[in-house]
Design an enzyme around this catalytic site. Structure first.
Site, PDB file in Angstrom:
ATOM      1  N   ASP A  59     -12.037   7.493   3.491  1.00 42.57           N
ATOM      2  CA  ASP A  59     -10.874   7.170   4.318  1.00 42.57           C
ATOM      3  C   ASP A  59     -10.532   5.679   4.254  1.00 42.57           C
ATOM      4  O   ASP A  59      -9.488   5.262   4.732  1.00 42.57           O
ATOM      5  CB  ASP A  59     -11.140   7.603   5.764  1.00 42.57           C
ATOM      6  CG  ASP A  59      -9.881   7.667   6.605  1.00 42.57           C
ATOM      7  OD1 ASP A  59      -8.770   7.593   6.022  1.00 42.57           O
ATOM      8  OD2 ASP A  59      -9.998   7.795   7.841  1.00 42.57           O
ATOM      9  N   LYS A  72       0.860  -1.191   0.000  1.00 41.35           N
ATOM     10  CA  LYS A  72       0.000   0.000   0.000  1.00 41.35           C
ATOM     11  C   LYS A  72       0.892   1.235   0.000  1.00 41.35           C
ATOM     12  O   LYS A  72       1.795   1.372   0.817  1.00 41.35           O
ATOM     13  CB  LYS A  72      -0.911   0.003   1.235  1.00 41.35           C
ATOM     14  CG  LYS A  72      -1.692   1.317   1.424  1.00 41.35           C
ATOM     15  CD  LYS A  72      -2.697   1.251   2.571  1.00 41.35           C
ATOM     16  CE  LYS A  72      -3.279   2.631   2.886  1.00 41.35           C
ATOM     17  NZ  LYS A  72      -4.243   2.627   4.008  1.00 41.35           N
ATOM     18  N   ASP A 122       1.503   5.980   5.830  1.00 43.88           N
ATOM     19  CA  ASP A 122       0.550   5.117   5.134  1.00 43.88           C
ATOM     20  C   ASP A 122       1.130   4.496   3.854  1.00 43.88           C
ATOM     21  O   ASP A 122       0.419   3.864   3.082  1.00 43.88           O
ATOM     22  CB  ASP A 122      -0.737   5.913   4.830  1.00 43.88           C
ATOM     23  CG  ASP A 122      -1.982   5.056   4.972  1.00 43.88           C
ATOM     24  OD1 ASP A 122      -1.882   3.956   5.544  1.00 43.88           O
ATOM     25  OD2 ASP A 122      -3.050   5.488   4.483  1.00 43.88           O
ATOM     26  N   ASP A 153      -2.324  10.138   4.084  1.00 37.23           N
ATOM     27  CA  ASP A 153      -3.746   9.809   4.191  1.00 37.23           C
ATOM     28  C   ASP A 153      -4.447  10.822   5.091  1.00 37.23           C
ATOM     29  O   ASP A 153      -4.408  10.716   6.312  1.00 37.23           O
ATOM     30  CB  ASP A 153      -3.907   8.382   4.743  1.00 37.23           C
ATOM     31  CG  ASP A 153      -5.371   7.972   4.826  1.00 37.23           C
ATOM     32  OD1 ASP A 153      -6.222   8.698   4.257  1.00 37.23           O
ATOM     33  OD2 ASP A 153      -5.654   6.934   5.448  1.00 37.23           O
ATOM     34  N   ARG A 158      -7.653   0.019   0.452  1.00 32.80           N
ATOM     35  CA  ARG A 158      -8.205  -1.145  -0.253  1.00 32.80           C
ATOM     36  C   ARG A 158      -8.634  -0.776  -1.675  1.00 32.80           C
ATOM     37  O   ARG A 158      -8.586  -1.616  -2.571  1.00 32.80           O
ATOM     38  CB  ARG A 158      -9.369  -1.736   0.558  1.00 32.80           C
ATOM     39  CG  ARG A 158     -10.556  -0.841   0.719  1.00 32.80           C
ATOM     40  CD  ARG A 158     -11.459  -1.237   1.880  1.00 32.80           C
ATOM     41  NE  ARG A 158     -10.873  -0.876   3.164  1.00 32.80           N
ATOM     42  CZ  ARG A 158     -11.450  -1.101   4.339  1.00 32.80           C
ATOM     43  NH1 ARG A 158     -12.644  -1.688   4.394  1.00 32.80           N
ATOM     44  NH2 ARG A 158     -10.856  -0.746   5.455  1.00 32.80           N
ATOM     45  N   LYS A 211     -10.048  12.885   8.332  1.00 32.50           N
ATOM     46  CA  LYS A 211      -9.661  12.392   9.659  1.00 32.50           C
ATOM     47  C   LYS A 211      -9.605  13.555  10.645  1.00 32.50           C
ATOM     48  O   LYS A 211      -9.295  14.677  10.244  1.00 32.50           O
ATOM     49  CB  LYS A 211      -8.253  11.779   9.595  1.00 32.50           C
ATOM     50  CG  LYS A 211      -8.156  10.425   8.946  1.00 32.50           C
ATOM     51  CD  LYS A 211      -6.723   9.921   9.015  1.00 32.50           C
ATOM     52  CE  LYS A 211      -6.543   8.630   8.242  1.00 32.50           C
ATOM     53  NZ  LYS A 211      -7.254   7.485   8.831  1.00 32.50           N
ATOM     54  N   GLU A 233      -9.395   4.165   1.809  1.00 30.94           N
ATOM     55  CA  GLU A 233      -8.835   4.334   0.469  1.00 30.94           C
ATOM     56  C   GLU A 233      -7.798   3.287   0.093  1.00 30.94           C
ATOM     57  O   GLU A 233      -7.609   2.987  -1.078  1.00 30.94           O
ATOM     58  CB  GLU A 233      -8.199   5.737   0.355  1.00 30.94           C
ATOM     59  CG  GLU A 233      -6.769   5.854   0.916  1.00 30.94           C
ATOM     60  CD  GLU A 233      -6.628   5.547   2.400  1.00 30.94           C
ATOM     61  OE1 GLU A 233      -7.628   5.689   3.107  1.00 30.94           O
ATOM     62  OE2 GLU A 233      -5.527   5.154   2.830  1.00 30.94           O
TER      63      GLU A 233
HETATM   64  N1  BES Z   1      -4.413   4.357   6.837  1.00 27.10           N
HETATM   65  C1  BES Z   1      -5.587   4.094   7.568  1.00 27.10           C
HETATM   66  C2  BES Z   1      -5.407   2.995   8.613  1.00 27.10           C
HETATM   67  C3  BES Z   1      -4.511   3.302   9.781  1.00 27.10           C
HETATM   68  C4  BES Z   1      -5.038   3.803  10.952  1.00 27.10           C
HETATM   69  C5  BES Z   1      -3.162   3.041   9.710  1.00 27.10           C
HETATM   70  C6  BES Z   1      -4.195   4.042  12.042  1.00 27.10           C
HETATM   71  C7  BES Z   1      -2.331   3.290  10.777  1.00 27.10           C
HETATM   72  C8  BES Z   1      -2.836   3.781  11.941  1.00 27.10           C
HETATM   73  C9  BES Z   1      -6.688   3.657   6.629  1.00 27.10           C
HETATM   74  O1  BES Z   1      -6.660   4.196   5.360  1.00 27.10           O
HETATM   75  C10 BES Z   1      -7.989   4.079   7.234  1.00 27.10           C
HETATM   76  O2  BES Z   1      -8.189   5.234   7.401  1.00 27.10           O
HETATM   77  N2  BES Z   1      -8.840   3.119   7.534  1.00 27.10           N
HETATM   78  C11 BES Z   1     -10.100   3.379   8.116  1.00 27.10           C
HETATM   79  C12 BES Z   1     -11.126   2.498   7.475  1.00 27.10           C
HETATM   80  C13 BES Z   1     -12.553   2.841   7.826  1.00 27.10           C
HETATM   81  C14 BES Z   1     -12.914   4.212   7.314  1.00 27.10           C
HETATM   82  C15 BES Z   1     -13.471   1.797   7.246  1.00 27.10           C
HETATM   83  C16 BES Z   1     -10.009   3.101   9.606  1.00 27.10           C
HETATM   84  O3  BES Z   1      -9.315   2.148  10.003  1.00 27.10           O
HETATM   85  O4  BES Z   1     -10.606   3.832  10.381  1.00 27.10           O
HETATM   86 ZN    ZN Z   2      -4.853   4.786   4.695  1.00 28.35          ZN
HETATM   87 MN    MN Z   3      -7.604   6.090   5.275  1.00 29.44          MN
END
Ligand code: BES
Ligand code: ZN
Ligand code: MN
Length: 500
Positions: A351, A269, A292, A274, A355, A281, A353
């Protein structure tokens, strides 16, 4: 720091600090530690008693020598319980000892190879592990720190491993070589992730990938926005459309000289920042989001060892690099986008993103029919909640492959813990108007929602998804390095690609 091997007695080695070890509960040192104690007229035994040093794994005790041996100071490091001693303990003890030596401002350090004689650990493995973590433990990212140019750096310059048994020399030398190489790769990953998103842009990632490819004589392809459009990467480009930074789709290929045993695809990834996009966020959660692209950093860094390691498998590395930003051009919640393989995704949260970019990265490589796909991604906060920063979340459609990756990771000192993917979990990403949604059940099984989503794109090719969101960043320094990016994934990948 240089790590060198000397075929000599440890007590005769000239250095600023000399490292010996002690199992938990031992009061009368034996082996090399005993020999040093003898050379110092029982000083080690005396101080251990006076200071009540228990030999707990990773604990250290510093003793001044007063000139009886060439070394100025002796550092005793605890090895923990003898029955529990293993390669992980070698890592912890080696890292703790070298950090203590740094605090003592030593320039030249000599050490016993922990475990190679008393601990019954293979000398090659012990040397590799000790070298790896000693290099990583001293890692610093100081390129943006102002410092007095006249003041010389106080760094450990040489680590001398001493071994008197001639029969072990060759193996130890080979272990040091591999340890140095892997540490160099992991440091590259740390550098890339620590570099702010301001400069670690998709373009920069592509340039580093080009450099790595050139140095290792690998084939590389970098696709820009237009080229991705031609390939119908509607998912990746949807994430990229909100950013002014041009996205880069990076492919590196390694082909062994002899007929490859198999073809492994490794996908990282590569979100260089992000923000969450329009599903923005909160400020606090954004502070670490330059990390990220840790998956991308891990796969690129693993490729940086190909010239030396020459594994007998063909490797295709993929990184779909972009920022995830809010803007007037950004993709929106409710949008439906189409990935390269024709499948449609209803975006419910911009967010989620990672996947969405992986949908195209995986679809692209699936066309090449690799035997296995391994993806590394800082994919979900849910995985951080579940496993913390101590283990990575593993999800799979092929238990045999997962077992191998889990073993490769655990051996390399990167913990892997599997999370299940059930049919009930697969139900949860159904969409009313498209083939799937990019989120899942609210507040539940967040890591697996990501897993079942990526699974939709692997077309039954054996696949393992490693959610590295937890271990990719530590909030507090540990034995193996400073707080911040860890470079996790590099060691698992290299161990897997060369030994499995
Ligand atoms: N990059 C984040 C995941 C992340 C969170 C990595 C904390 C490292 C530390 C990812 O893109 C994300 O924001 N995921 C969301 C998904 C949700 C919106 C379904 C999440 O985990 O909140
Ligand atoms: Zn992310
Ligand atoms: Mn994200």
């Amino acid at each position: 720091m240089k790590v060198i091997l000397k075929n000599q007695k440890l007590e005769n080695a000239a250095c600023d600090a000399l490292i010996i070890n002690l199992f938990e509960g031992v009061k009368t040192p034996s082996g090399v530690t005993g020999a040093i104690d003898e050379a110092l007229d029982g000083l080690v035994k005396k101080i251990i008693k006076e200071e009540d040093f228990k030999g707990k794994l990773g604990s250290t005790l510093v003793i001044r020598t007063n000139g009886e041996i060439p070394a100025k100071k002796v550092i005793v490091v605890g090895l923990g319980e003898e029955e529990k001693f293993n390669l992980a303990a070698v890592r912890k003890a080696s890292a703790a000892a070298i950090r203590q030596a740094k605090r003592e401002k030593a320039k030249t350090v000599c050490t016993i190879l922990h475990g190679a004689s008393i601990g019954k650990i293979d000398p090659y493995d012990a040397a590799q592990a000790a070298t790896e973590v000693s290099q990583l433990a001293l890692y610093e990212f100081d390129k943006y720190k102002s410092r007095d140019k006249n003041e010389p750096r106080k760094e450990i310059q040489t680590l001398i491993i001493t071994e008197i048994d001639k029969s072990k020399i060759k193996d130890i030398e080979a272990g040091i070589k591999r340890g140095n190489l892997i540490a160099r790769a992991q440091k590259l990953a740390r550098d890339l992730v620590t570099e702010p998103a301001l400069s670690a842009t998709p373009t920069k990632l592509a340039n580093v990938a080009k450099q790595v490819a050139k140095e290792n004589r690998l084939k590389i392809k970098v696709l820009d926005r237009e080229a991705c459009k031609k390939l119908k990467m509607g998912a990746f480009l949807a994430v990229a459309q909100g950013s002014d930074e041009p996205p880069k789709f990076i492919e590196i290929k390694y082909t062994p000289k002899r007929k490859p045993k198999k073809h492994v695809a490794i996908v990282g990834k590569g979100i260089t920042f992000d923000s969450g996009g329009l599903s923005l966020k909160p400020a606090g959660s954004m502070e670490t989001m330059k990390d990220d692209m840790s998956g991308a950093a891990a796969v690129i860094s693993a490729m940086s060892t190909m010239k030396e390691l020459q594994p007998d498998v063909a490797i295709t590395m993929i990184v779909a690099a972009t920022e995830n930003m809010p803007s007037g051009k950004a993709y929106r919640p409710g949008d439906v986008v189409r990935a390269m393989n024709g499948k449609t995704i209803e975006i419910l949260n911009t967010d989620a993103e990672g996947r969405v970019t992986l949908a195209d990265a995986v679809s692209y490589v699936v066309r090449q029919k690799p035997d296995e796909i391994i993806d590394l991604a800082t994919l979900t906060g849910a995985c951080v909640v579940a496993l913390g920063d101590t283990s990575n979340g593993v999800m799979t459609n092929d238990q045999k492959l997962a077992d191998k990756i889990i073993k490769a990771g655990n051996e390399a000192g990167e913990r892997m813990w599997q999370l299940p993917l059930y049919d009930e979990d697969r139900e949860k990403i159904k969409s009313d108007i498209a083939d799937m949604i990019n989120t899942g059940s609210k507040g539940k099984s967040g890591a697996q929602n990501g897993g079942v989503f990526i699974e939709k794109f692997v077309n039954d090719i054996p696949w393992v998804h490693i959610d590295i969101a937890g271990p990719s960043w530590i909030d507090k320094e540990n034995e193996y390095g400073p707080k911040g990016p860890t470079g996790v994934g590099v060691r698992t990948l290299i161990n897997y690609l060369t030994n499995y």
